[in-house]
Design a protein around this motif. Structure first.
Motif, PDB file in Angstrom:
ATOM      1  N   LYS A  13      50.718  31.082  37.035  1.00 10.90           N
ATOM      2  CA  LYS A  13      50.409  31.201  38.598  1.00 10.90           C
ATOM      3  C   LYS A  13      49.177  31.179  38.862  1.00 10.90           C
ATOM      4  O   LYS A  13      48.282  31.531  37.932  1.00 10.90           O
ATOM      5  N   GLY A  14      48.603  30.471  39.992  1.00 10.45           N
ATOM      6  CA  GLY A  14      47.228  30.363  40.427  1.00 10.45           C
ATOM      7  C   GLY A  14      46.942  31.651  41.173  1.00 10.45           C
ATOM      8  O   GLY A  14      47.776  32.265  41.709  1.00 10.45           O
ATOM      9  N   GLY A  15      45.804  31.671  41.380  1.00 12.25           N
ATOM     10  CA  GLY A  15      45.012  32.790  42.111  1.00 12.25           C
ATOM     11  C   GLY A  15      45.236  34.257  41.642  1.00 12.25           C
ATOM     12  O   GLY A  15      45.464  35.204  42.419  1.00 12.25           O
ATOM     13  N   VAL A  16      45.621  34.543  40.411  1.00 10.40           N
ATOM     14  CA  VAL A  16      45.942  35.735  39.799  1.00 10.40           C
ATOM     15  C   VAL A  16      44.629  36.258  39.178  1.00 10.40           C
ATOM     16  O   VAL A  16      44.685  37.433  38.619  1.00 10.40           O
ATOM     17  N   ALA A  17      43.628  35.382  39.296  1.00  9.49           N
ATOM     18  CA  ALA A  17      42.209  36.175  38.771  1.00  9.49           C
ATOM     19  C   ALA A  17      41.928  35.871  37.095  1.00  9.49           C
ATOM     20  O   ALA A  17      41.507  36.494  36.363  1.00  9.49           O
ATOM     21  N   LYS A  18      42.764  34.816  36.667  1.00 11.21           N
ATOM     22  CA  LYS A  18      42.613  34.270  35.285  1.00 11.21           C
ATOM     23  C   LYS A  18      40.927  34.068  35.033  1.00 11.21           C
ATOM     24  O   LYS A  18      40.386  34.301  34.154  1.00 11.21           O
ATOM     25  N   THR A  19      40.727  33.035  35.946  1.00  8.17           N
ATOM     26  CA  THR A  19      39.141  32.716  35.659  1.00  8.17           C
ATOM     27  C   THR A  19      37.999  33.770  35.900  1.00  8.17           C
ATOM     28  O   THR A  19      37.174  33.915  35.234  1.00  8.17           O
ATOM     29  N   THR A  20      38.347  34.586  36.929  1.00 11.82           N
ATOM     30  CA  THR A  20      37.499  35.688  37.282  1.00 11.82           C
ATOM     31  C   THR A  20      37.422  36.735  36.090  1.00 11.82           C
ATOM     32  O   THR A  20      36.506  37.163  35.582  1.00 11.82           O
ATOM     33  N   LYS A 228      33.860  41.671  47.194  1.00  8.99           N
ATOM     34  CA  LYS A 228      32.508  41.512  46.227  1.00  8.99           C
ATOM     35  C   LYS A 228      32.921  40.555  45.299  1.00  8.99           C
ATOM     36  O   LYS A 228      31.994  39.541  44.736  1.00  8.99           O
ATOM     37  N   ALA A 229      34.222  40.486  44.761  1.00 15.17           N
ATOM     38  CA  ALA A 229      34.746  39.528  43.855  1.00 15.17           C
ATOM     39  C   ALA A 229      34.614  38.143  44.083  1.00 15.17           C
ATOM     40  O   ALA A 229      34.217  37.196  43.590  1.00 15.17           O
ATOM     41  N   VAL A 230      35.058  37.939  45.288  1.00 15.70           N
ATOM     42  CA  VAL A 230      35.057  36.600  46.182  1.00 15.70           C
ATOM     43  C   VAL A 230      33.623  36.131  46.406  1.00 15.70           C
ATOM     44  O   VAL A 230      33.372  35.098  46.006  1.00 15.70           O
ATOM     45  N   GLU A 231      32.653  37.286  46.675  1.00 23.24           N
ATOM     46  CA  GLU A 231      31.455  36.638  47.118  1.00 23.24           C
ATOM     47  C   GLU A 231      30.792  36.249  45.788  1.00 23.24           C
ATOM     48  O   GLU A 231      29.954  35.235  45.577  1.00 23.24           O
ATOM     49  N   ALA A 232      30.941  36.989  44.708  1.00 21.11           N
ATOM     50  CA  ALA A 232      30.443  36.831  43.300  1.00 21.11           C
ATOM     51  C   ALA A 232      30.705  35.177  42.818  1.00 21.11           C
ATOM     52  O   ALA A 232      29.929  34.553  42.476  1.00 21.11           O
ATOM     53  N   THR A 233      32.200  34.965  42.889  1.00 22.55           N
ATOM     54  CA  THR A 233      32.549  33.658  42.745  1.00 22.55           C
ATOM     55  C   THR A 233      31.809  32.568  43.596  1.00 22.55           C
ATOM     56  O   THR A 233      31.346  31.540  42.966  1.00 22.55           O
ATOM     57  N   THR A 234      31.772  32.795  44.872  1.00 23.43           N
ATOM     58  CA  THR A 234      31.151  31.959  45.591  1.00 23.43           C
ATOM     59  C   THR A 234      29.825  31.554  45.433  1.00 23.43           C
ATOM     60  O   THR A 234      29.403  30.485  45.449  1.00 23.43           O
ATOM     61  N   LYS A 247      33.145  48.759  42.281  1.00 26.30           N
ATOM     62  CA  LYS A 247      34.246  49.141  41.533  1.00 26.30           C
ATOM     63  C   LYS A 247      34.748  48.018  40.753  1.00 26.30           C
ATOM     64  O   LYS A 247      35.481  48.289  39.751  1.00 26.30           O
ATOM     65  N   VAL A 248      34.626  46.714  41.506  1.00 28.53           N
ATOM     66  CA  VAL A 248      35.231  45.861  40.352  1.00 28.53           C
ATOM     67  C   VAL A 248      34.278  45.441  39.185  1.00 28.53           C
ATOM     68  O   VAL A 248      34.922  45.445  37.952  1.00 28.53           O
ATOM     69  N   ALA A 249      33.076  45.417  39.146  1.00 30.51           N
ATOM     70  CA  ALA A 249      32.026  45.416  38.053  1.00 30.51           C
ATOM     71  C   ALA A 249      32.644  46.715  36.979  1.00 30.51           C
ATOM     72  O   ALA A 249      32.522  46.779  35.754  1.00 30.51           O
TER      73      ALA A 249
HETATM   74  P1  ADP Z   1      42.986  32.092  39.172  1.00 31.67           P
HETATM   75  O1  ADP Z   1      42.093  31.627  38.017  1.00 31.67           O
HETATM   76  O2  ADP Z   1      44.038  32.987  38.545  1.00 31.67           O
HETATM   77  O3  ADP Z   1      43.426  30.913  39.815  1.00 31.67           O
HETATM   78  P2  ADP Z   1      40.648  33.219  40.143  1.00 31.67           P
HETATM   79  O4  ADP Z   1      39.800  34.074  39.268  1.00 31.67           O
HETATM   80  O5  ADP Z   1      40.220  31.961  40.341  1.00 31.67           O
HETATM   81  O6  ADP Z   1      42.327  33.068  39.943  1.00 31.67           O
HETATM   82  O7  ADP Z   1      40.662  34.147  41.624  1.00 31.67           O
HETATM   83  C1  ADP Z   1      41.186  33.457  42.864  1.00 31.67           C
HETATM   84  C2  ADP Z   1      40.406  33.885  44.073  1.00 31.67           C
HETATM   85  O8  ADP Z   1      40.596  35.264  44.085  1.00 31.67           O
HETATM   86  C3  ADP Z   1      38.914  33.853  43.733  1.00 31.67           C
HETATM   87  O9  ADP Z   1      38.484  33.210  45.164  1.00 31.67           O
HETATM   88  C4  ADP Z   1      38.352  35.226  43.329  1.00 31.67           C
HETATM   89  O10 ADP Z   1      36.959  35.192  43.806  1.00 31.67           O
HETATM   90  C5  ADP Z   1      39.194  35.968  43.995  1.00 31.67           C
HETATM   91  N1  ADP Z   1      39.356  37.252  43.127  1.00 31.67           N
HETATM   92  C6  ADP Z   1      39.402  37.456  41.970  1.00 31.67           C
HETATM   93  N2  ADP Z   1      39.288  38.790  41.625  1.00 31.67           N
HETATM   94  C7  ADP Z   1      39.362  39.322  42.796  1.00 31.67           C
HETATM   95  C8  ADP Z   1      39.326  40.849  43.094  1.00 31.67           C
HETATM   96  N3  ADP Z   1      39.458  41.842  42.225  1.00 31.67           N
HETATM   97  N4  ADP Z   1      39.490  41.053  44.498  1.00 31.67           N
HETATM   98  C9  ADP Z   1      39.322  40.218  45.174  1.00 31.67           C
HETATM   99  N5  ADP Z   1      39.363  38.780  45.175  1.00 31.67           N
HETATM  100  C10 ADP Z   1      39.509  38.565  43.836  1.00 31.67           C
END
Ligand code: ADP
Ligand code: MG
Length: 263
Positions: A13-20, A228-234, A247-249
């Protein structure tokens, strides 16, 4: 003795926070003084981009090139080639769209499942931990990742828990274990993007326990949903840098400690 452990964050599944999770675990470990190599094994280059390398597709020395060198048996220095030194203390093998072409070419290759493993075996002596971020698929590159890894971390998004998706993944892991890597284990399931107001961690854990008994570890740490997690990625920085007191850190720090304790 080299104790390097190789982890992969995996889920089809995509978007489950694998990369994060891969990035946060890697940098979390580096902050504790460990030598860490992050490997981006997704042709989307999301891990590469999330660490601030904004245009992965314009990069030359990436995982695809390394795997090509392994396929062709070319001479190169695996300790340096394609390895970037990130300012948050980790090394990174970046990735880009070229990995998609390599995935197709792999079909024709002898021992096509063990190409990445050959590379990882060469560099693991240089690190305490190697963390690989995989694509949301169970294609040949992801199989290569599962063959190269010791332990799998499965992130599941709290709000969209898919038992069927988990079953497919666990079946694939079982097949890889039997035929290609009997060393492979599941380190645990990580509940991510947990919104306490709507979903209770307790219910998800109960659901998972009903499906798998105690056979699979579910990490005590749960990662909360936060903008905050989305902002960090961006921004292209880690959560520790973007919101160190958030709280995420805090959750990823505790998760990192759990992974260390499990090893
Ligand atoms: P995947 O690698 O599984 O596709 P990502 O790590 O890319 O997932 O995360 C998908 C999106 O969700 C990204 O925009 C990321 O910033 C966001 N995200 C990740 N962890 C959290 C979180 N704890 N809360 C909110 N958004 C998150
Ligand atoms: Mg990803």
């Amino acid at each position: 003795m080299n104790m390097c452990k190789v982890y992969v964050t995996a889920s089809q599944k995509g978007g489950v926070a694998k990369t994060t999770t891969a990035g946060s675990l890697g940098i979390g470990l580096a902050k504790k003084g460990y030598k860490v190599l992050l490997v981006d094994a997704d042709a989307q280059g999301s891990l590469t981009a999330s660490l601030g390398y904004k245009e992965p597709d314009s990069m030359n020395d990436t995982l695809a090139v390394i795997m090509e060198k392994e396929i062709e048996n070319e001479k190169y220095d695996p300790s340096t080639f394609g390895i970037l030194h990130h300012d948050e203390g980790v090394d990174l093998v970046p990735c880009n769209i070229e990995l998609a072409a390599l995935e197709v070419a792999l079909i024709q290759v002898l021992s096509r499942e063990t190409v990445l493993k050959r590379y990882i075996e060469k560099v693991r002596k240089n690190y305490d931990y190697i963390i690989i971020d995989s694509a949301p698929s169970l294609g040949l590159v992801t199989i290569n990742v599962l063959v190269a890894a010791d332990k799998i971390i499965i992130p599941v998004q709290a709000a969209y828990l898919s038992i069927k998706g988990l079953e497919q993944l666990i079946k694939t892991i079982g097949r890889v274990r039997v035929s290609l890597n009997n060393n492979l284990g599941i380190d645990g399931i990580l509940i991510t993007m947990l919104n306490d107001r709507t979903i209770y961690a307790r219910e998800i854990v109960e659901l998972l326990n009903n499906a798998y008994g105690k056979a699979i570890n579910i990490y005590d740490s749960k990662i909360p949903l936060s903008v905050k997690a989305v902002e960090a990625t961006t921004k292209g920085v880690s959560i520790y840098k973007h919101a160190p007191k958030g709280k995420v850190a805090e959750a990823y720090t505790r998760f990192t400690e759990e992974v260390i304790a499990n090893a």
